[in-house]
Every structure is written in C-alpha cells, then in structure tokens.
Design an enzyme around this catalytic site. Structure first.
Site, short mmCIF file in Angstrom:
data_model
loop_
_atom_site.label_atom_id
_atom_site.label_comp_id
_atom_site.label_asym_id
_atom_site.label_seq_id
_atom_site.Cartn_x
_atom_site.Cartn_y
_atom_site.Cartn_z
N GLU A 18 -10.37 2.34 0.70
CA GLU A 18 -9.28 3.03 -0.02
C GLU A 18 -8.47 3.90 0.93
O GLU A 18 -8.99 4.48 1.87
CB GLU A 18 -9.87 3.93 -1.11
CG GLU A 18 -10.36 3.19 -2.33
CD GLU A 18 -9.22 2.74 -3.22
OE1 GLU A 18 -8.63 3.56 -3.92
OE2 GLU A 18 -8.92 1.53 -3.20
N ARG A 19 -7.19 4.03 0.63
CA ARG A 19 -6.39 5.07 1.29
C ARG A 19 -6.76 6.40 0.63
O ARG A 19 -6.97 6.44 -0.59
CB ARG A 19 -4.89 4.81 1.11
CG ARG A 19 -4.43 3.49 1.72
CD ARG A 19 -2.99 3.17 1.30
NE ARG A 19 -2.59 1.86 1.78
CZ ARG A 19 -2.80 0.72 1.12
NH1 ARG A 19 -3.43 0.75 -0.05
NH2 ARG A 19 -2.41 -0.43 1.61
N LYS A 68 -1.76 -1.48 -12.17
CA LYS A 68 -3.20 -1.74 -11.99
C LYS A 68 -4.02 -0.49 -12.33
O LYS A 68 -5.00 -0.57 -13.06
CB LYS A 68 -3.51 -2.16 -10.55
CG LYS A 68 -3.20 -3.60 -10.22
CD LYS A 68 -3.99 -4.12 -9.01
CE LYS A 68 -3.80 -3.31 -7.76
NZ LYS A 68 -2.44 -3.39 -7.20
#
Length: 467
Positions: free
Chosen positions: A192-193, A166
């Site tokens: 998001e991490r 991705k």
C-alpha cells in the site's frame, strides 16, 4: 569469530554468523544446529534485523530473506535462531486496530493487548472440514447480489482503476457485513501507499465500521519479504475469528497482484531461474498456498474480495490467469458508468459469477439476471443508432428495450451508508428478494410510464415516486 564462540558457549541459544549480504538476501552459517525452513532469525545487537530462512545451502549454511532493512548488517554479524516461524497476535483486542506484518500497532493508539501468537504459515483446512454446498453471501448491494452474487467462503475479484469507487464499495461491504451478518472484516494492504492506508483508516473511522475491522498493512517501501508475508499474516488473523470465534469473516485484499510481484522479487533475489514473462517458477504454488486458506468450514466462512490489477490490460498475463483460476465472482468497475453518475459503478455486462446458475440461485433469479443482461446488451448496441439518428428512428420494440434498460440502470444504483454525508441520501441495504422483485417489475414494464429519475438512488422499488 571470537565473539560468536563466546555467544555459543554462553548458553543453549543457536547463534549463526552472517557469511554474505546481498541486498535483502542473507547467508548465515550455524555451526551448532541448522535452523528449520521458515524459522525466524533476529540480530543479537540493536540493529533489529529480522530474517526468514528460505533455503538450506549445505549442512550448516542457510539462505534467508530479510523482512526489515539490512543497514548495519555485515559479514561476521551474529544472528540468533528464535526456534520458530514469524507469528502475529490474535484476539478480540485486534478489532479497530491497524498493525504491520510483525503484528505491531501502527495507529498511534498504544500497544496491542493480545497474549496469544500464531504462526503466519498454516496449512489449509483438510477436505473433510470443508462445507462443499455452495451458498450465496448477500451484500445488500443490488447490482452485486442480482448480477454477480458472491459465494459465502468464496473469492471475488474487484477490478477498477483510480477514482471509480473501489474504496467506497469496500467500506460499504464492511458496513453491511458487520451489520447484517454480525461478522468481522479484515483489510489486508499489500504494498500500500502510506497515503492510501491513512485515507482508508480515516474513512472507516468516520463511517463507524472501524470497530469491527482489523487492518494489517505492508507499505510499498518495505522489503519484498514483508510484502510477501502480509497476506499470510492477515489470513492467520482471519482463521482465528473463523475457527475460534465462529464468525463469518470478510477479507479484503488490496492488491493481490502486489503479492505476486513481491514473490517475483524474492524469487529473483534468491537466484531462481525465472519462468514465463519473468515471473517466479513457483507462481502457481505460492498463490495457491494463500488462496486455498480462504474457504468455508463447519465453524464459519472467510469470504474474500480481492482488488486485482491486470498488467497492461493483458488478461493472458500469467499473474491474471493464475488469479482467475481461484475466483468465483468478478466485479468490474467502469469509469464510464461513474462519469454518468451511476453508482456503484459496477459494469453489469463485464461482471459475472460462477454462482449465477439456476441450480444454485434458483430458476427465477437466473432468468431475471439473464433478462437484465439481454436488455442492457441490446441497449448498448442501439446507442450508436440513437447518437446518430435519434430515438425516433427506432422500432417500437427497440424503444421499449431502451426505456426498460435505462430504468434498470437507474434502479441498480443505490445510496450507501458510507457516503451519506456527501450525497445527502440515506443509505439503503436491500435484501435479495426485494432486489429481484424490483427488477422483475421493471422488466414487466410496470414502470414504463414513470420518469427514469424516480428509480434513481433508491432502495426497494416501492420507494419510487411518480412525479
């Protein structure tokens, strides 16, 4: 209250007193003037708490959601009504920078040099300003342009698990958008991490696409209000580049499901009665408020590619159903194709686009795409027979389909500019005309005597070399 009366008497500013704190939900009483919905409230002390007004409870009490941690806030604390909504900076100085939902730089490269601020809550363009004639946006990636073409100013869903490419596909699209369309890319990370954001920033820097990209992130550990607002903040920046700078904008959203999830959390905190499967009753409206701002106007286009998580692979889940209603193309990444080394690992049978009709892409493109799908689908059905009995047991016509399909699969692979240092292959950006010519020649069995590997990881079909 004595402190608050002192505040009120000191000037025209609108001060309110906190009457309840429940997690991220704050109730504030404004005896002088009640703030408008979406107004920003800030703490008058050093606690730097920021609150967005979401409801009026009575003639002087508002209920808001905190966009920052609420430690240090208590009943009796004083909040100031800033008189306006949350804003983000706009301007060319944002290019190459990474910022948070409040428009503050988080890349360690100093403050942003932007003078103009715009509200994150903006109306979609009116219908008379929209360009209604469908137009294809060429990405330079063969498998996408031929089998699931993107709509200029449309929305595409990118489906795929971890490790199937991705991020590589996203960085390549940014590279091609910057190079071919002289556009601007905006990456919006919702929930998001911190590891993912840091890795993506470094990869963009290495591949040379960062200088034409704006990254805006809200991390997983932030309150749901901040995660919910970051999509609107990204769109405000995208609208600036579309309307003021008249550029085509590529907006990458990762992940649209986390936007819905943040809205569910906000709804539950506000005490709204949940709807089906526990989602907020306003799911359709909230998603539409974001998605309807992504469109083509006479000034330019915002084309969006959105990573979509489907809960438990259940495509009847309300979050998936409402998201699909807005998408014009689906790009599905397959772990099986990635394991076979067929990159980009786009599944040609699962992916599709509303643009792939003869009225939009033309009769030739439509027929070629349909013939490719037919060959690949028949090859998929024959794989079990081949595994059990071998190629020798197939009829001559079935063998021809297998050979054709395997050559098509290899031709639809492509070396990327952003992976040159890993693969040793120079990147290729292939025009749609060349992609269609190559597929048509393979379908006409022009390469039936050529080895399959001659078509693997090349650009145009003319790069194939007979071994």
């Amino acid at each position: 209250m004595g402190t608050m009366r002192g505040h009120i008497a000191s000037g025209a500013e609108n001060f309110g007193e906190v009457v309840a704190v429940r997690g991220s939900v704050i109730d504030v009483r404004f005896p002088t003037r009640i703030p408008l919905i979406h107004n920003r409230l800030s703490a008058s002390d050093a606690s730097s708490v920021l609150v967005e007004v979401l409801a009026h409870l009575d003639h002087e009490t508002v209920r808001g959601i905190a966009l920052t941690p609420t430690q240090g806030l208590s009943r009796g604390s004083v909040l100031i009504d800033t008189g306006g909504p949350f804003t983000v900076p706009t301007g060319s100085a944002l290019l190459g920078r990474m910022l948070n939902v409040f428009g503050e730089a988080i890349d360690g490269r100093g403050k942003l040099a932007c003078s103009e601020q715009r509200s994150v809550h903006r109306r979609p363009p009116v219908l008379t300003d929209l360009v209604t004639s469908p137009e294809i946006l060429e990405t330079g990636i063969k498998v996408i342009d031929v089998l699931s073409p993107l709509e200029r100013g449309g929305k595409a869903g990118l489906f795929g698990g971890a490790g199937v490419g991705k991020t590589v596909l996203i960085t390549e699209m940014i590279h091609n958008m910057v190079g071919a369309h002289e556009g601007v890319s905006i990456f919006c990370g919702i929930g998001e991490r911190c590891r993912e954001a840091e890795e993506l920033y470094r990869e963009m820097e290495k591949s040379g696409v960062l200088e034409k990209t704006v990254m805006i992130l809200s991390q997983m550990n932030e309150p749901p209000g901040a995660r919910f607002m970051v999509g609107h903040a990204a769109l405000t920046i995208a609208e600036y580049f579309r309307d003021d700078r008249r550029k085509d904008v590529l907006l990458l959203v990762d992940n649209i499901f986390r936007y819905i999830q943040a809205g569910t959390e906000v709804s539950a905190l506000l005490g709204q009665i949940p709807s089906r499967v526990g989602y907020q009753p306003t799911l359709g409206t909230e998603l539409a408020q974001l998605e309807e701002r992504i469109c083509t106007t006479t000034n330019g286009a915002i084309t969006s590619i959105q990573a979509v998580y489907v809960p438990a692979d259940d495509f009847t889940d309300p979050s998936a159903v409402h998201t699909f209603a807005h998408l014009s193309a689906l790009i599905v990444l397959s772990r099986k194709r990635a394991a076979e080394g067929l990159y980009p690992a786009v599944d040609p049978l699962e992916s599709g686009s509303k643009m792939l009709s003869s009225a939009i892409v033309g009769r030739r493109h439509y027929e070629i795409a349909r013939e490719i799908r037919r060959n690949l689908a028949e090859y998929k059905e024959l794989k079990d027979i081949i595994a059990m009995l071998g190629m020798e047991e197939l009829s001559a016509s079935d063998r021809a389909i297998v050979y054709r399909a395997r050559r098509l699969e290899r031709f639809l692979t492509q070396p990327f500019f952003t992976t040159e240092q890993f693969t040793g292959h120079g990147g290729r950006m292939v025009r749609l005309k060349d992609s269609l010519d190559g597929c048509e020649r393979i379908l006409n069995d022009e390469f039936s005597d050529w080895p399959e590997r001659s078509l693997y990881m090349i650009g145009t079909v003319d790069e194939a070399r007979k071994a």
